[in-house]
Design a protein around this motif. Structure first.
Motif, PDB file in Angstrom:
ATOM      1  N   GLU A 127       9.968  32.336   5.552  1.00 43.72           N
ATOM      2  CA  GLU A 127      11.141  31.793   4.852  1.00 43.72           C
ATOM      3  C   GLU A 127      10.863  31.442   3.388  1.00 43.72           C
ATOM      4  N   LEU A 128       9.730  31.901   2.862  1.00 43.10           N
ATOM      5  CA  LEU A 128       9.466  31.748   1.432  1.00 43.10           C
ATOM      6  C   LEU A 128       9.645  33.109   0.753  1.00 43.10           C
ATOM      7  N   ASP A 129      10.329  33.124  -0.367  1.00 42.78           N
ATOM      8  CA  ASP A 129      10.495  34.379  -1.100  1.00 42.78           C
ATOM      9  C   ASP A 129       9.184  34.734  -1.791  1.00 42.78           C
ATOM     10  N   PRO A 130       9.060  35.971  -2.298  1.00 39.78           N
ATOM     11  CA  PRO A 130       7.775  36.405  -2.885  1.00 39.78           C
ATOM     12  C   PRO A 130       7.253  35.506  -3.993  1.00 39.78           C
ATOM     13  N   ILE A 131       8.141  34.966  -4.824  1.00 38.68           N
ATOM     14  CA  ILE A 131       7.680  34.103  -5.913  1.00 38.68           C
ATOM     15  C   ILE A 131       7.079  32.824  -5.354  1.00 38.68           C
ATOM     16  N   ARG A 132       7.767  32.194  -4.371  1.00 34.69           N
ATOM     17  CA  ARG A 132       7.249  30.958  -3.778  1.00 34.69           C
ATOM     18  C   ARG A 132       5.914  31.211  -3.070  1.00 34.69           C
ATOM     19  N   ARG A 133       5.781  32.372  -2.435  1.00 31.50           N
ATOM     20  CA  ARG A 133       4.513  32.677  -1.761  1.00 31.50           C
ATOM     21  C   ARG A 133       3.364  32.752  -2.758  1.00 31.50           C
ATOM     22  N   GLU A 134       3.591  33.483  -3.848  1.00 33.93           N
ATOM     23  CA  GLU A 134       2.539  33.644  -4.842  1.00 33.93           C
ATOM     24  C   GLU A 134       2.202  32.316  -5.511  1.00 33.93           C
ATOM     25  N   LYS A 135       3.227  31.524  -5.824  1.00 32.65           N
ATOM     26  CA  LYS A 135       3.004  30.233  -6.462  1.00 32.65           C
ATOM     27  C   LYS A 135       2.293  29.260  -5.522  1.00 32.65           C
ATOM     28  N   LEU A 136       2.596  29.364  -4.225  1.00 30.45           N
ATOM     29  CA  LEU A 136       1.918  28.509  -3.251  1.00 30.45           C
ATOM     30  C   LEU A 136       0.424  28.797  -3.239  1.00 30.45           C
TER      31      LEU A 136
ATOM     32  N   GLU B  13       0.828  -1.206   0.000  1.00 32.83           N
ATOM     33  CA  GLU B  13       0.000   0.000   0.000  1.00 32.83           C
ATOM     34  C   GLU B  13       0.864   1.258   0.000  1.00 32.83           C
ATOM     35  N   ARG B  14       1.950   1.241   0.760  1.00 30.11           N
ATOM     36  CA  ARG B  14       2.852   2.396   0.767  1.00 30.11           C
ATOM     37  C   ARG B  14       3.440   2.628  -0.617  1.00 30.11           C
ATOM     38  N   LEU B  15       3.915   1.560  -1.248  1.00 30.92           N
ATOM     39  CA  LEU B  15       4.537   1.691  -2.564  1.00 30.92           C
ATOM     40  C   LEU B  15       3.542   2.188  -3.606  1.00 30.92           C
ATOM     41  N   LYS B  16       2.318   1.678  -3.525  1.00 29.07           N
ATOM     42  CA  LYS B  16       1.281   2.090  -4.475  1.00 29.07           C
ATOM     43  C   LYS B  16       0.989   3.581  -4.342  1.00 29.07           C
ATOM     44  N   ASN B  17       0.886   4.049  -3.110  1.00 30.84           N
ATOM     45  CA  ASN B  17       0.502   5.438  -2.892  1.00 30.84           C
ATOM     46  C   ASN B  17       1.673   6.405  -3.021  1.00 30.84           C
ATOM     47  N   ILE B  18       2.888   5.931  -2.742  1.00 33.27           N
ATOM     48  CA  ILE B  18       4.021   6.858  -2.833  1.00 33.27           C
ATOM     49  C   ILE B  18       4.301   7.227  -4.287  1.00 33.27           C
ATOM     50  N   LYS B  19       3.975   6.346  -5.220  1.00 31.52           N
ATOM     51  CA  LYS B  19       4.130   6.688  -6.634  1.00 31.52           C
ATOM     52  C   LYS B  19       3.259   7.891  -6.985  1.00 31.52           C
ATOM     53  N   LYS B  20       2.022   7.869  -6.520  1.00 27.57           N
ATOM     54  CA  LYS B  20       1.119   8.983  -6.783  1.00 27.57           C
ATOM     55  C   LYS B  20       1.595  10.242  -6.061  1.00 27.57           C
ATOM     56  N   LEU B  21       1.958  10.094  -4.793  1.00 30.35           N
ATOM     57  CA  LEU B  21       2.407  11.249  -4.023  1.00 30.35           C
ATOM     58  C   LEU B  21       3.648  11.878  -4.633  1.00 30.35           C
ATOM     59  N   ASN B  22       4.571  11.050  -5.100  1.00 34.73           N
ATOM     60  CA  ASN B  22       5.801  11.570  -5.698  1.00 34.73           C
ATOM     61  C   ASN B  22       5.488  12.392  -6.947  1.00 34.73           C
ATOM     62  N   ASN B  23       4.622  11.880  -7.806  1.00 31.48           N
ATOM     63  CA  ASN B  23       4.283  12.603  -9.033  1.00 31.48           C
ATOM     64  C   ASN B  23       3.630  13.947  -8.730  1.00 31.48           C
ATOM     65  N   TRP B  24       2.693  13.952  -7.794  1.00 29.62           N
ATOM     66  CA  TRP B  24       2.015  15.204  -7.444  1.00 29.62           C
ATOM     67  C   TRP B  24       2.959  16.160  -6.724  1.00 29.62           C
ATOM     68  N   ALA B  25       3.811  15.634  -5.844  1.00 27.19           N
ATOM     69  CA  ALA B  25       4.755  16.485  -5.108  1.00 27.19           C
ATOM     70  C   ALA B  25       5.771  17.117  -6.057  1.00 27.19           C
ATOM     71  N   LYS B  26       6.234  16.348  -7.039  1.00 26.83           N
ATOM     72  CA  LYS B  26       7.163  16.891  -8.033  1.00 26.83           C
ATOM     73  C   LYS B  26       6.535  18.073  -8.772  1.00 26.83           C
ATOM     74  N   GLU B  27       5.277  17.890  -9.161  1.00 28.91           N
ATOM     75  CA  GLU B  27       4.580  18.964  -9.879  1.00 28.91           C
ATOM     76  C   GLU B  27       4.366  20.181  -8.982  1.00 28.91           C
ATOM     77  N   ALA B  28       3.943  19.937  -7.735  1.00 32.41           N
ATOM     78  CA  ALA B  28       3.708  21.037  -6.798  1.00 32.41           C
ATOM     79  C   ALA B  28       5.006  21.771  -6.483  1.00 32.41           C
ATOM     80  N   TYR B  29       6.084  21.013  -6.298  1.00 34.58           N
ATOM     81  CA  TYR B  29       7.377  21.643  -5.996  1.00 34.58           C
ATOM     82  C   TYR B  29       7.832  22.506  -7.168  1.00 34.58           C
ATOM     83  N   GLY B  30       7.640  22.001  -8.393  1.00 37.29           N
ATOM     84  CA  GLY B  30       7.993  22.783  -9.565  1.00 37.29           C
ATOM     85  C   GLY B  30       7.221  24.087  -9.625  1.00 37.29           C
ATOM     86  N   THR B  31       5.942  24.022  -9.260  1.00 38.46           N
ATOM     87  CA  THR B  31       5.116  25.236  -9.255  1.00 38.46           C
ATOM     88  C   THR B  31       5.590  26.217  -8.193  1.00 38.46           C
ATOM     89  N   ILE B  32       5.785  25.728  -6.964  1.00 34.89           N
ATOM     90  CA  ILE B  32       6.183  26.610  -5.866  1.00 34.89           C
ATOM     91  C   ILE B  32       7.552  27.232  -6.125  1.00 34.89           C
TER      92      ILE B  32
END
Length: 368
Positions: free
Chosen positions: A315-324, A191-210
């Protein structure tokens, strides 16, 4: 999912407060001690019947009061539901749509909540248990069976470790433990492996945005066991490894393999986050994981969770704040701020965002 109305009575510093949220993002400002975090806690308690700040629910009762009461009206998949909770020392009483609920699971059925607290930032640098807890808590929200199995697994680990420390050499006893742990542990791992694949993909996208695509994020699962997509094969390997490690475990006085020792690895641009990340990057990592958690819940439950983020912009710069803020669109979110809103955002940046302020009078609309 949306909160339509909430009432807090004798809850922390709220004597009797009624709050009617908007459907989208709320920025919550106010002087220290006014109750910004208390408001987030009240929302969390009203939806989950648990506090994210204390394991002792009676702590939320206002000083010198005998009880606290929270009531929330939520829109869940187009239908209104009324949640009520009365809290007394040693007891909590739960109602959903005027029906008394016997369990927290019944009370919070279909409801998802994602919480960020400043101490969550320790997840990157601290012990693996915090990283495992993040993953387990995300899966628990969407799968009650997983929660039950995790509870049973840690109970078995505790029993087996006790027997190991006592150097009990009854082979039959460990055979029972090892068989059960292999079965439950394999389920948890899959179950962890199944869900971490999804979490990793979404986290990568969110991190790129932020981060505005300035750097990249990757999360990997580090297992103490061989990984197999065939759960029956995994159970056999797991069981054999438990038997092979028995005498080593006796010497160590603990169980040396299993999901209770697994870890998550966070990397930024291919480097270990815990060794190289800046404070802003660490905060971006954890916030990305929380956004990924909210998307996992949305996929499973069919509606967005309620997002509660405490002191998130430090501790977030203005760009990271707006993207968040962009990442929260479409979710009903409640975000506290340590500074006045106008020090961080221009009024023009807050279109479709509701700023509110906590004062000595309670919850008020924010005026620039």
């Amino acid at each position: 999912m949306k909160i339509k109305e909430m009432q807090l009575v004798s809850f922390r510093n709220y004597e009797n407060e009624t709050f009617t949220p908007s459907p989208g993002i709320h920025l919550i400002s106010g002087e220290n001690g006014r109750g910004k975090t208390n408001l987030l806690e009240g929302i969390g308690v009203s939806l989950s019947a648990r506090s994210f700040r204390t394991t002792t629910i009676r702590d939320v009762i206002q000083h010198e009061k005998e009880s606290a009461y929270v009531k929330t009206i939520i829109d869940l998949e187009g239908f209104d539901h009324t949640l009520e909770m009365s809290i007394r020392p040693g007891h909590r009483f739960l109602w959903r749509d005027n029906n008394k609920m016997k369990t927290i699971g019944e009370y919070k059925r279909g409801i998802g909540v994602v919480v960020f607290q400043p101490q969550d930032l320790n997840m990157v640098h601290s012990t693996p248990s915090l990283r495992r807890n993040f993953l387990d808590n995300a899966i628990r929200t969407i799968d009650g069976l997983y929660e039950e199995n995790v509870k049973n697994y840690y109970h078995l680990i505790s029993q087996r470790n006790f027997a190991l420390k006592k150097h009990k050499r009854e082979k039959n006893l460990f055979e029972v433990y090892d068989y059960q742990l292999a079965k439950i542990g394999s389920y948890i791992l899959v179950e962890r492996l199944k869900n971490i694949k999804k979490l990793n993909n979404w986290a990568k996208e969110a991190y790129g945005t932020i981060s505005n695509q300035r750097d990249s994020f990757q999360m990997n699962y580090m297992s103490t066991l061989p990984i197999s997509s065939d759960i029956k094969e995994l159970e056999k390997m797991y069981h054999q490894l438990m038997r092979d490690n028995l005498y080593k475990d006796m010497e160590m006085g603990r169980t040396t393999i299993g999901p209770h020792l697994d870890d998550l690895r966070f990397q930024i641009d291919g480097k270990e986050a815990k060794s190289f990340a800046s404070q802003g990057q660490i905060r971006s990592v954890v916030l990305s994981l929380k956004i990924a958690e909210s998307l996992l819940i949305r996929e499973a439950l069919g509606s967005n969770p309620i997002v509660l983020f405490d002191d998130v912009f430090s501790e977030l710069d203005p760009i990271r704040r707006e993207k968040l803020l962009e990442s929260f669109k479409g979710m009903q979110s409640f975000i506290t701020m340590a500074e006045p809103i106008e020090k961080i955002f221009y009024k023009e940046q807050l279109e479709d965002i509701r700023p509110i302020k906590i004062t000595e009078k309670g919850i008020e609309e924010y005026s620039f």
